[in-house]
Design an enzyme around this catalytic site. Sequence first.
Site, PDB file in Angstrom:
ATOM      1  N   PHE A  90     -16.735 -10.727  -4.247  1.00 56.99           N
ATOM      2  CA  PHE A  90     -18.129 -10.778  -3.784  1.00 56.99           C
ATOM      3  C   PHE A  90     -18.153 -10.878  -2.255  1.00 56.99           C
ATOM      4  CE2 PHE A  90     -18.038 -12.689  -8.075  1.00 56.99           C
ATOM      5  CZ  PHE A  90     -18.862 -11.789  -8.744  1.00 56.99           C
ATOM      6  N   ALA A 112     -36.733  -5.397   4.950  1.00 56.25           N
ATOM      7  CA  ALA A 112     -37.105  -3.994   4.750  1.00 56.25           C
ATOM      8  C   ALA A 112     -36.543  -3.157   5.892  1.00 56.25           C
ATOM      9  CB  ALA A 112     -38.625  -3.880   4.725  1.00 56.25           C
ATOM     10  N   GLY A 113     -36.319  -1.888   5.640  1.00 56.17           N
ATOM     11  CA  GLY A 113     -35.809  -1.015   6.690  1.00 56.17           C
ATOM     12  C   GLY A 113     -35.294   0.282   6.109  1.00 56.17           C
ATOM     13  N   PHE A 123     -31.781 -10.871   1.323  1.00 55.04           N
ATOM     14  CA  PHE A 123     -31.889  -9.481   0.870  1.00 55.04           C
ATOM     15  C   PHE A 123     -33.341  -9.031   0.706  1.00 55.04           C
ATOM     16  CE2 PHE A 123     -27.646  -7.814   0.361  1.00 55.04           C
ATOM     17  CZ  PHE A 123     -26.936  -8.951   0.680  1.00 55.04           C
ATOM     18  N   LEU A 124     -34.160  -9.529   1.616  1.00 56.66           N
ATOM     19  CA  LEU A 124     -35.564  -9.111   1.633  1.00 56.66           C
ATOM     20  C   LEU A 124     -35.916  -8.500   2.989  1.00 56.66           C
ATOM     21  CD1 LEU A 124     -37.404 -12.031  -0.242  1.00 56.66           C
ATOM     22  CD2 LEU A 124     -36.861  -9.754  -1.109  1.00 56.66           C
ATOM     23  N   LYS A 183     -24.020  -1.231   8.554  1.00 52.20           N
ATOM     24  CA  LYS A 183     -24.604  -2.551   8.822  1.00 52.20           C
ATOM     25  C   LYS A 183     -23.845  -3.150  10.003  1.00 52.20           C
ATOM     26  CE  LYS A 183     -22.029  -5.775   6.117  1.00 52.20           C
ATOM     27  NZ  LYS A 183     -22.082  -6.811   5.138  1.00 52.20           N
ATOM     28  N   CYS A 232     -20.381  -0.012  -1.315  1.00 51.19           N
ATOM     29  CA  CYS A 232     -20.536  -0.759  -2.571  1.00 51.19           C
ATOM     30  C   CYS A 232     -21.850  -0.472  -3.286  1.00 51.19           C
ATOM     31  CB  CYS A 232     -20.422  -2.247  -2.283  1.00 51.19           C
ATOM     32  SG  CYS A 232     -18.901  -2.639  -1.417  1.00 51.19           S
ATOM     33  N   ARG A 250     -19.212   4.481   5.764  1.00 45.57           N
ATOM     34  CA  ARG A 250     -19.413   5.055   4.435  1.00 45.57           C
ATOM     35  C   ARG A 250     -20.886   4.950   4.020  1.00 45.57           C
ATOM     36  NH1 ARG A 250     -14.519   2.293   1.314  1.00 45.57           N
ATOM     37  NH2 ARG A 250     -14.900   0.722   2.913  1.00 45.57           N
ATOM     38  N   ASP A 268       0.868  -1.180   0.000  1.00 44.04           N
ATOM     39  CA  ASP A 268       0.000   0.000   0.000  1.00 44.04           C
ATOM     40  C   ASP A 268       0.903   1.227   0.000  1.00 44.04           C
ATOM     41  OD1 ASP A 268      -3.242   0.322   0.904  1.00 44.04           O
ATOM     42  OD2 ASP A 268      -1.984   2.116   1.057  1.00 44.04           O
TER      43      ASP A 268
END
Length: 450
Positions: free
Chosen positions: A153, A253-254, A250-251, A321, A261, A328, A31
């Site tokens: 991924f 709600a919120g 991925f269902l 999350k 990303c 970010r 880096d």
Amino acid sequence: MKQICVIGVGYVGLVTAACFSDLGNRVIALDISEERIEGLKRNEMPIYEPGLEELVDRNVSAGRLSFTTSYPEAMEKTEFAFIAVGTPSGVDGEADLRHVAAVARTIAEYMRTPLIIINKSTVPVGTGDWLAEIVSSNQARPVPFSVVSCPEFLREGSAISDFMNPHRTVLGSLDPEAAEKVAQLHLPLRAPIMLTDLRTAEMIKYASNAFLATKISFINEIANICEELGADIKEVSVGMGYDKRIGPFFLDAGLGYGGSCFPKDVKALAYMAADKGRHPQLLNAVMDINNDRRPMVVSRLKEMIGELDGCTIGLLGLSFKPNTDDMRDSPSVDVAKSLQEQGAKVRAFDPVAMKVAAPLLPGVEMTPDPYSMAEGCDAVLVITDWNEFKHLDLERIRDLMKQPVLFDGRNIYEPEKLRSLGFNYRGFGRGYNDHMLDAEFEQDVVVAPA
Ligand code: UGA
């Protein structure tokens, strides 16, 4: 044992370096930030990622993983150079490729032996070809090389297990022999390996993220409709998810998606489409729905407690999350700002993100635990679905608050339970009870005889 160099020690680069070394390869991670590399040499991680510190420590001790800021050192014996540097959003949403271009030029300058350059950074479709041109036009001497696209991924918070147990590996190249060699590196992961061309591999990455973001915006739109019609979005998601064609993931709600990303990649894909004269109407709708989630929390709260001026509002969670300190594009920043603009005092607790969050949230009081956060609050908002929030002593929270008002931006609690504890509780799209609070039925509900 293969010789690998990984350029960029952010989430993707560091996890890739640590995992490939754990698979028995010799890896140098490079880096340009002295501070990051010096920290890593002392086993100080630049990011919070569960299990990463132990993995790095183990592989450094075994002599398979090392860190440097020196390209000559990193390039000396390497056969594979992974590029894993950031591609932030430009002004119009296009990906900013400055870092990738700088890396390509420097690789070209220092490469001495035949090299396979593997791009892991999320880059616009066509970048692999552009990268090859930069390298060949900047080479100090004509050493053979190939470019392979290997999109990542990995999810933050579970990046190591995602690396070690991938659903698939996608490799794109115009040089099948190079792609084969990169495939060999991935064989121990025992996942399907798909070989394709460069542009298709780059598109698979964007399309995958855009599809997951679409699922989230879809379920959020359904949650809005549930709110109006009195259905419960949690149960709707479960009921839909049993269908194997839909799947249960991925269902939730919120507050919608954030992070480094989805927001950036959906925007970049829409930009690529518009740039070529196409109208990305679905992607635009996905972004619109997501952008509405944050102001919606604040307006909901006002419906519950009235004007916010002079109120104290507590935020449960700050990171975008759980299991990460990444701030970010976290909804917490927009929500806190809007609350403050309307005259509220804001206090917050997050299990790991408070240090990273503090400079982004001026005027927000950070508290040592959820209970001190709740003390004297007019309302608490759940921003992040950390597991530990699911097991709080809610009676204690209730008793500490000025008034027991809770808006659950991630639907982590059960409305019935919270209401039975005396909370004025609302979530997103939470069914019959919410509906009855809001509206009178315009006509009698007729129950058909059994
Ligand atoms: C995402 C993808 O899941 C990875 O496959 C991809 O490699 C990565 O982006 C990337 O491109 O680097 P990540 O951003 O770490 O990973 O997080 P996710 O777990 O996918 O969550 C993204 C956002 O969606 C979070 O804000 C989360 O709260 C939100 N989300 C997720 C929902 O609102 N509802 C859901 O049902 C799921």
